[in-house]
Each structure stands twice: as C-alpha cells, then as structure tokens.
Motif scaffolding. Structure first.
Motif, PDB file in Angstrom:
ATOM      1  N   CYS A  13       0.862  -1.053   0.021  1.00  0.00           N
ATOM      2  CA  CYS A  13       0.023  -0.006  -0.134  1.00  0.00           C
ATOM      3  C   CYS A  13       0.779   1.031   0.046  1.00  0.00           C
ATOM      4  O   CYS A  13       1.963   1.360   0.682  1.00  0.00           O
ATOM      5  CB  CYS A  13      -0.997   0.047   1.302  1.00  0.00           C
ATOM      6  SG  CYS A  13      -1.902   1.551   1.258  1.00  0.00           S
ATOM      7  N   LEU A  37      -4.696  -5.728  -9.699  1.00  0.00           N
ATOM      8  CA  LEU A  37      -4.581  -5.084  -8.403  1.00  0.00           C
ATOM      9  C   LEU A  37      -4.203  -3.688  -8.546  1.00  0.00           C
ATOM     10  O   LEU A  37      -2.956  -3.165  -8.659  1.00  0.00           O
ATOM     11  CB  LEU A  37      -3.857  -5.828  -7.387  1.00  0.00           C
ATOM     12  CG  LEU A  37      -3.929  -5.398  -6.113  1.00  0.00           C
ATOM     13  CD1 LEU A  37      -5.415  -5.512  -5.478  1.00  0.00           C
ATOM     14  CD2 LEU A  37      -3.296  -6.193  -4.862  1.00  0.00           C
ATOM     15  N   CYS A  40      -5.413  -0.695  -2.964  1.00  0.00           N
ATOM     16  CA  CYS A  40      -5.329  -1.537  -2.000  1.00  0.00           C
ATOM     17  C   CYS A  40      -6.675  -1.966  -1.573  1.00  0.00           C
ATOM     18  O   CYS A  40      -7.376  -1.154  -1.365  1.00  0.00           O
ATOM     19  CB  CYS A  40      -4.982  -0.793  -0.839  1.00  0.00           C
ATOM     20  SG  CYS A  40      -4.710  -1.228   0.986  1.00  0.00           S
ATOM     21  N   PRO A  41      -6.863  -3.189  -1.181  1.00  0.00           N
ATOM     22  CA  PRO A  41      -7.934  -3.687  -0.701  1.00  0.00           C
ATOM     23  C   PRO A  41      -8.660  -3.276   0.808  1.00  0.00           C
ATOM     24  O   PRO A  41      -9.671  -3.327   1.148  1.00  0.00           O
ATOM     25  CB  PRO A  41      -7.781  -5.330  -0.756  1.00  0.00           C
ATOM     26  CG  PRO A  41      -6.401  -5.474  -0.795  1.00  0.00           C
ATOM     27  CD  PRO A  41      -5.872  -4.208  -1.459  1.00  0.00           C
ATOM     28  N   ARG A  42      -7.469  -2.918   1.538  1.00  0.00           N
ATOM     29  CA  ARG A  42      -7.751  -2.517   3.093  1.00  0.00           C
ATOM     30  C   ARG A  42      -8.377  -0.874   2.875  1.00  0.00           C
ATOM     31  O   ARG A  42      -9.365  -0.707   3.490  1.00  0.00           O
ATOM     32  CB  ARG A  42      -6.662  -2.501   3.704  1.00  0.00           C
ATOM     33  CG  ARG A  42      -6.217  -3.591   4.017  1.00  0.00           C
ATOM     34  CD  ARG A  42      -5.081  -3.853   5.135  1.00  0.00           C
ATOM     35  NE  ARG A  42      -4.774  -5.303   5.615  1.00  0.00           N
ATOM     36  CZ  ARG A  42      -4.015  -5.408   6.402  1.00  0.00           C
ATOM     37  NH1 ARG A  42      -3.225  -4.605   7.020  1.00  0.00           N
ATOM     38  NH2 ARG A  42      -3.647  -6.696   6.710  1.00  0.00           N
TER      39      ARG A  42
END
Length: 52
Positions: A13, A37, A40-42
C-alpha cells in the motif's frame, strides 16, 4: 551470500496501511492478479509495485 536468481514481486500500500503481498516466481494466474490489483483492498490507496 548467494544471489537471488528468481523473480520476486512485492505489492504494498502506498499509504502504509499494512497491506502487502510477496510473490516468488509468480504463475500466469498470479501475474494477472498482480496486473489487475490497482488499489489497496484495505484502504483504497494506490498500490506500489517493486520487482527484483
């Protein structure tokens, strides 16, 4: 100490929220995942890529 001969890709990230993934000799499927991707998946920040 020996040299690293295989490809390593690190995704992390850009805002340092703690998200990271490390790939050692990624497969074709993993390479597609890496390419897809973008955030950031968070936390949604941009992803930083380092290859060595």
């Amino acid at each position: 100490m020996g040299r690293i001969c295989s490809l390593f890709i690190v995704l992390e990230c850009s805002e340092s929220c703690g998200f990271s993934r490390i790939y050692n000799q990624p497969t074709e499927e993993q390479m597609r995942e890496i390419d897809e991707l973008q955030s950031c998946p968070r936390c949604g920040a941009a992803i930083r890529r380092v290859a060595f």
